[in-house]
Enzyme design. Structure first.
Site, PDB file in Angstrom:
ATOM      1  N   SER A   1       0.795  -1.220   0.000  1.00 14.35           N
ATOM      2  CA  SER A   1       0.000   0.000   0.000  1.00 14.35           C
ATOM      3  C   SER A   1       0.837   1.284   0.000  1.00 14.35           C
ATOM      4  O   SER A   1       1.629   1.507  -0.908  1.00 14.35           O
ATOM      5  CB  SER A   1      -0.925  -0.061   1.206  1.00 14.35           C
ATOM      6  OG  SER A   1      -1.798   1.001   1.237  1.00 14.35           O
TER       7      SER A   1
ATOM      8  N   ASP B   1      -1.531   1.389  -3.666  1.00 20.81           N
ATOM      9  CA  ASP B   1      -2.267   0.288  -4.300  1.00 20.81           C
ATOM     10  C   ASP B   1      -3.669   0.730  -4.709  1.00 20.81           C
ATOM     11  O   ASP B   1      -4.527  -0.095  -5.027  1.00 20.81           O
ATOM     12  CB  ASP B   1      -2.312  -0.957  -3.409  1.00 20.81           C
ATOM     13  CG  ASP B   1      -2.997  -0.715  -2.085  1.00 20.81           C
ATOM     14  OD1 ASP B   1      -3.085   0.452  -1.672  1.00 20.81           O
ATOM     15  OD2 ASP B   1      -3.454  -1.688  -1.463  1.00 20.81           O
TER      16      ASP B   1
ATOM     17  N   ASP C   1      -6.290   1.998  -3.127  1.00 18.45           N
ATOM     18  CA  ASP C   1      -7.534   1.734  -2.408  1.00 18.45           C
ATOM     19  C   ASP C   1      -7.906   2.878  -1.456  1.00 18.45           C
ATOM     20  O   ASP C   1      -8.811   2.740  -0.640  1.00 18.45           O
ATOM     21  CB  ASP C   1      -7.502   0.377  -1.682  1.00 18.45           C
ATOM     22  CG  ASP C   1      -6.496   0.323  -0.562  1.00 18.45           C
ATOM     23  OD1 ASP C   1      -5.675   1.254  -0.444  1.00 18.45           O
ATOM     24  OD2 ASP C   1      -6.531  -0.661   0.204  1.00 18.45           O
TER      25      ASP C   1
ATOM     26  N   GLU D   1     -13.048   5.544   6.139  1.00 19.48           N
ATOM     27  CA  GLU D   1     -12.108   5.947   7.163  1.00 19.48           C
ATOM     28  C   GLU D   1     -11.629   7.339   6.786  1.00 19.48           C
ATOM     29  O   GLU D   1     -11.589   7.688   5.596  1.00 19.48           O
ATOM     30  CB  GLU D   1     -10.919   4.987   7.215  1.00 19.48           C
ATOM     31  CG  GLU D   1     -11.284   3.638   7.793  1.00 19.48           C
ATOM     32  CD  GLU D   1     -10.052   2.763   8.043  1.00 19.48           C
ATOM     33  OE1 GLU D   1      -9.847   2.367   9.184  1.00 19.48           O
ATOM     34  OE2 GLU D   1      -9.298   2.492   7.088  1.00 19.48           O
ATOM     35  N   ALA D   2     -11.244   8.109   7.813  1.00 20.26           N
ATOM     36  CA  ALA D   2     -10.789   9.473   7.536  1.00 20.26           C
ATOM     37  C   ALA D   2      -9.627   9.465   6.538  1.00 20.26           C
ATOM     38  O   ALA D   2      -9.468  10.382   5.733  1.00 20.26           O
ATOM     39  CB  ALA D   2     -10.379  10.149   8.837  1.00 20.26           C
TER      40      ALA D   2
ATOM     41  N   ARG E   1      -4.707   4.240  20.905  1.00 20.41           N
ATOM     42  CA  ARG E   1      -4.860   2.823  20.537  1.00 20.41           C
ATOM     43  C   ARG E   1      -3.527   2.295  20.017  1.00 20.41           C
ATOM     44  O   ARG E   1      -2.735   3.068  19.447  1.00 20.41           O
ATOM     45  CB  ARG E   1      -5.952   2.635  19.481  1.00 20.41           C
ATOM     46  CG  ARG E   1      -5.762   3.457  18.227  1.00 20.41           C
ATOM     47  CD  ARG E   1      -6.801   3.143  17.163  1.00 20.41           C
ATOM     48  NE  ARG E   1      -6.454   1.934  16.434  1.00 20.41           N
ATOM     49  CZ  ARG E   1      -5.624   1.888  15.398  1.00 20.41           C
ATOM     50  NH1 ARG E   1      -5.039   2.981  14.948  1.00 20.41           N
ATOM     51  NH2 ARG E   1      -5.370   0.748  14.800  1.00 20.41           N
ATOM     52  N   PRO E   2      -3.294   0.996  20.235  1.00 21.85           N
ATOM     53  CA  PRO E   2      -2.072   0.439  19.654  1.00 21.85           C
ATOM     54  C   PRO E   2      -2.249   0.313  18.146  1.00 21.85           C
ATOM     55  O   PRO E   2      -3.315  -0.075  17.683  1.00 21.85           O
ATOM     56  CB  PRO E   2      -1.970  -0.949  20.300  1.00 21.85           C
ATOM     57  CG  PRO E   2      -3.353  -1.291  20.740  1.00 21.85           C
ATOM     58  CD  PRO E   2      -4.108  -0.017  20.952  1.00 21.85           C
ATOM     59  N   SER E   3      -1.219   0.684  17.381  1.00 20.70           N
ATOM     60  CA  SER E   3      -1.309   0.562  15.928  1.00 20.70           C
ATOM     61  C   SER E   3      -1.381  -0.910  15.542  1.00 20.70           C
ATOM     62  O   SER E   3      -0.794  -1.762  16.201  1.00 20.70           O
ATOM     63  CB  SER E   3      -0.082   1.208  15.291  1.00 20.70           C
ATOM     64  OG  SER E   3       0.109   0.684  13.997  1.00 20.70           O
ATOM     65  N   GLY E   4      -2.093  -1.195  14.465  1.00 18.14           N
ATOM     66  CA  GLY E   4      -2.141  -2.562  13.954  1.00 18.14           C
ATOM     67  C   GLY E   4      -1.085  -2.802  12.881  1.00 18.14           C
ATOM     68  O   GLY E   4      -0.914  -3.917  12.405  1.00 18.14           O
TER      69      GLY E   4
HETATM   70  C1  16G Z   1      -4.551  -0.698   7.541  1.00 20.35           C
HETATM   71  C2  16G Z   1      -6.016  -0.802   7.280  1.00 20.35           C
HETATM   72  C3  16G Z   1      -6.676   0.543   7.362  1.00 20.35           C
HETATM   73  C4  16G Z   1      -6.374   1.194   8.678  1.00 20.35           C
HETATM   74  C5  16G Z   1      -4.893   1.203   8.957  1.00 20.35           C
HETATM   75  C6  16G Z   1      -4.642   1.605  10.387  1.00 20.35           C
HETATM   76  C7  16G Z   1      -7.070  -2.334   5.743  1.00 20.35           C
HETATM   77  C8  16G Z   1      -7.147  -2.821   4.335  1.00 20.35           C
HETATM   78  N1  16G Z   1      -6.243  -1.350   5.951  1.00 20.35           N
HETATM   79  O1  16G Z   1      -3.910   0.045   6.544  1.00 20.35           O
HETATM   80  O2  16G Z   1      -8.043   0.358   7.226  1.00 20.35           O
HETATM   81  O3  16G Z   1      -6.844   2.508   8.718  1.00 20.35           O
HETATM   82  O4  16G Z   1      -4.373  -0.110   8.796  1.00 20.35           O
HETATM   83  O5  16G Z   1      -3.302   1.511  10.678  1.00 20.35           O
HETATM   84  O6  16G Z   1      -7.737  -2.834   6.640  1.00 20.35           O
HETATM   85  P1  16G Z   1      -2.814   1.546  12.167  1.00 20.35           P
HETATM   86  O7  16G Z   1      -3.443   0.387  12.900  1.00 20.35           O
HETATM   87  O8  16G Z   1      -1.346   1.474  12.079  1.00 20.35           O
HETATM   88  O9  16G Z   1      -3.282   2.850  12.739  1.00 20.35           O
HETATM   89 MG    MG Z   2      -3.771   1.099   0.296  1.00 21.14          MG
END
Ligand code: 16G
Ligand code: MG
Length: 548
Positions: A67, A283, A285, A375-376, A503-506
């Protein structure tokens, strides 16, 4: 046909040995890390895709992309038969398959087959797509080896956007009812619906049919050319940031994520006063819109703005049809408070708030007849229930409604075809926004004037273990560490229209802090103070955050 498991270990040992010791997790958007560490992960995801496909008895997609990350990263995510992100319960399996030792791989696969009672004799097709990263072709080869090791059939779609992949998967699984599962099919579906809605009047009142487009030097730049060709004078898309593959320029100082997170005009796009511009990510999206005014001041119209524009327009058309369809909007805690107020108070559309990540938004949206989610950061789309489509189809055909109601139903049906319902699609969203602005006769300033964003700020805090932060209430409340939420509450109270959450980042090994307040100064201060509390109470490491 019976699948032999013999090749699973042999392929792993000889061609795709595990090269990384530490575990890697299937996160919000699949696996994502340095491309050089991903070969064995790709191979294993090829294996998993075949298992998932046999289990679901449907076609599965594999998208290779990182991405908006830098060009040296890459990643992979699996797409389920409906064109949606892979079901969450399988994310754990993905993590397990990715991390076992090479000599445990075969047994791990056998265990999954047994636990899920998977019929290994079913013939399956796995669709594979990739973005423009230089590492993608060889990683795709690894996925293909994984698919072949379990006797699946890989079908390579080459370089495509993430949303194109989701579309192809859905088309294939619906026997092309959703659309034709080729690039040509995708372009034709979107462009003909767009042209039908636009008619022969290309401009309307304040709306001018010209947009500057930042392709982030990625696949979004490559694919927009097919639209330029087909749209011609109908919509003049002027492309910038279309550097060659491997130049290191992908997402560099440009693209939707850069523009949104830095709140800056991208490099490579000329600044023409008051001219509508859009940036997509690596990518394609995500999309955000923006312009520089005559004083060179930057104005951003992000996912919240798109959501409100789309919801307001859909609400209008639905009421024109006279049909009883429930419309709802889904946001995350990152949505600007002003947008939420505008939607609930002025548009009177119900709003749901869910956790960050497309899968949560998408699933919530499916609960409505018409579910708008964004999402924002600019990722979003609209979903339509079968009930909604059936009612609209009947209304457009039958004689039950007045002529104007019938026309509104046909218009809404065409609008559905401009939308990629499977996932957020930057290019489809661009066409949707252009359609709505055209219909309303609006320029970008008219759009912006609907409400005023509250100043907001995002900060990162590095902590020893980000998982000490747990949240509830769609991430708006912090459960642990003890006392942190109370501290945030005390800080927020001091500021007019103050709001903050952590929040913890994903996707990164950090904690994210969001704050908004009525002025920029106050907002920056609130963000910094909350960041300091996180640092103090959640085991901050390195330099403490600076208090403004
Ligand atoms: C990923 C997610 C996006 C989310 C972002 C948050 C998908 C396809 N993409 O890019 O939706 O806003 O993670 O990132 O689900 P963060 O957890 O690091 O804040
Ligand atoms: Mg993307």
């Amino acid at each position: 046909m019976t699948t032999s498991y013999r090749t699973v270990y042999a392929f792993a040992r000889e061609m795709h040995p595990k090269t990384v010791k530490h575990d890697i997790q299937y996160g919000t958007a699949g696996f994502r890390t340095k491309a050089s560490n991903l070969g064995y992960i790709m191979y294993r995801m090829g294996l998993l895709a075949v298992l998932r496909s046999r289990y679901k008895q449907g076609i599965i997609g594999v998208m290779i992309t990182a991405s908006h990350n830098p060009e040296c990263d890459n990643g992979v995510k699996l797409i389920d038969p409906h064109g949606e992100m892979m079901e969450q319960s399988w994310e754990e399996l993905a993590t397990k398959v990715a991390n076992v030792q090479d000599d445990e791989l075969e047994q791990t696969i056998r265990d999954i087959v047994q636990d899920y009672n998977i019929d290994m004799s079913i013939r399956v097709n796995i669709l594979i797509g990739k973005d423009t990263r230089p590492s993608s072709p060889s990683l795709a080869k690894s996925v293909i080896d994984g698919v072949l090791a379990l006797s699946g059939k890989p079908i390579d779609f080459g370089i495509v956007t993430t949303p194109q992949m989701h579309y192809f998967v859905k088309c294939r699984n619906t026997q092309n009812e959703y659309g034709v599962a080729t690039e040509e099919g995708y372009y034709t579906k979107l462009v003909s619906a767009f042209k039908k809605l636009r008619g022969d009047k290309y401009n309307n009142k304040n709306y001018e049919n010209r947009i500057l487009y930042d392709g982030a030097n990625g696949v979004g730049a490559k694919k927009i050319k097919y639209f330029q060709e087909r749209l011609g004078e109908c919509l003049k898309i002027v492309l910038y940031n279309d550097a060659g593959i491997g130049t290191g320029k992908l997402n560099h100082l440009c693209g939707a994520d850069y523009v949104k997170s830095q709140q800056l005009f991208p490099t490579g796009v000329p600044s023409e006063p008051n001219q509508r511009c859009a940036s997509v990510d690596g990518d394609a999206d995500r999309i955000v819109f923006y312009y520089n005014d005559e004083n060179d001041k930057f104005h951003l119209l992000d996912g919240d703005r798109i959501a409100t524009l789309v919801a307001s327009y859909l609400k209008e058309i639905v009421s024109e049809t006279g049909l009883d369809l429930n419309l709802g909007l889904v946001q995350t805690a990152y949505a600007n408070g002003a947008s939420t107020d505008y939607i609930t108070e002025s548009l009177k559309v119900p709003v749901a708030c869910v956790s960050t990540g497309v899968k949560y938004l998408h699933h919530k949206a499916l609960e409505f007849d018409i579910g708008v989610y964004f999402e924002a950061n600019g990722h979003g789309t609209v979903t339509f229930s079968k009930n909604a489509k059936d009612k609209l189809n009947q209304a457009a055909k039958g004689n039950i409604l007045t002529e104007s109601q019938q026309q509104a139903a046909s218009k809404l049906l065409a609008l559905i075809d401009v939308i990629n319902e499977t996932v957020g699609d930057a290019i489809a969203d661009l066409l949707l926004v252009e359609t709505i602005l055209h219909a309303k006769g609006w320029n970008i300033q008219d759009w912006e004037q609907t409400y005023t964003d509250l100043p907001n700020k995002l900060l990162k805090v590095t902590v020893q273990d980000r998982n000490v932060i747990t949240t509830k209430d769609a991430e708006r409340q912090c459960v642990t560490p003890n006392g942190l939420q109370e501290e945030i509450n005390d800080l927020v109270k001091k500021y007019k229209r103050g709001r903050s959450f952590v929040r913890p980042s994903g996707t990164e090994d950090i904690v994210r802090v969001y704050a908004e307040a009525s002025t920029k100064e106050e907002c920056d201060k609130l963000a910094a103070q909350v960041a300091q509390k996180v640092y103090d109470l959640a085991g901050g490491i390195g330099n403490p955050p600076l208090i403004a």
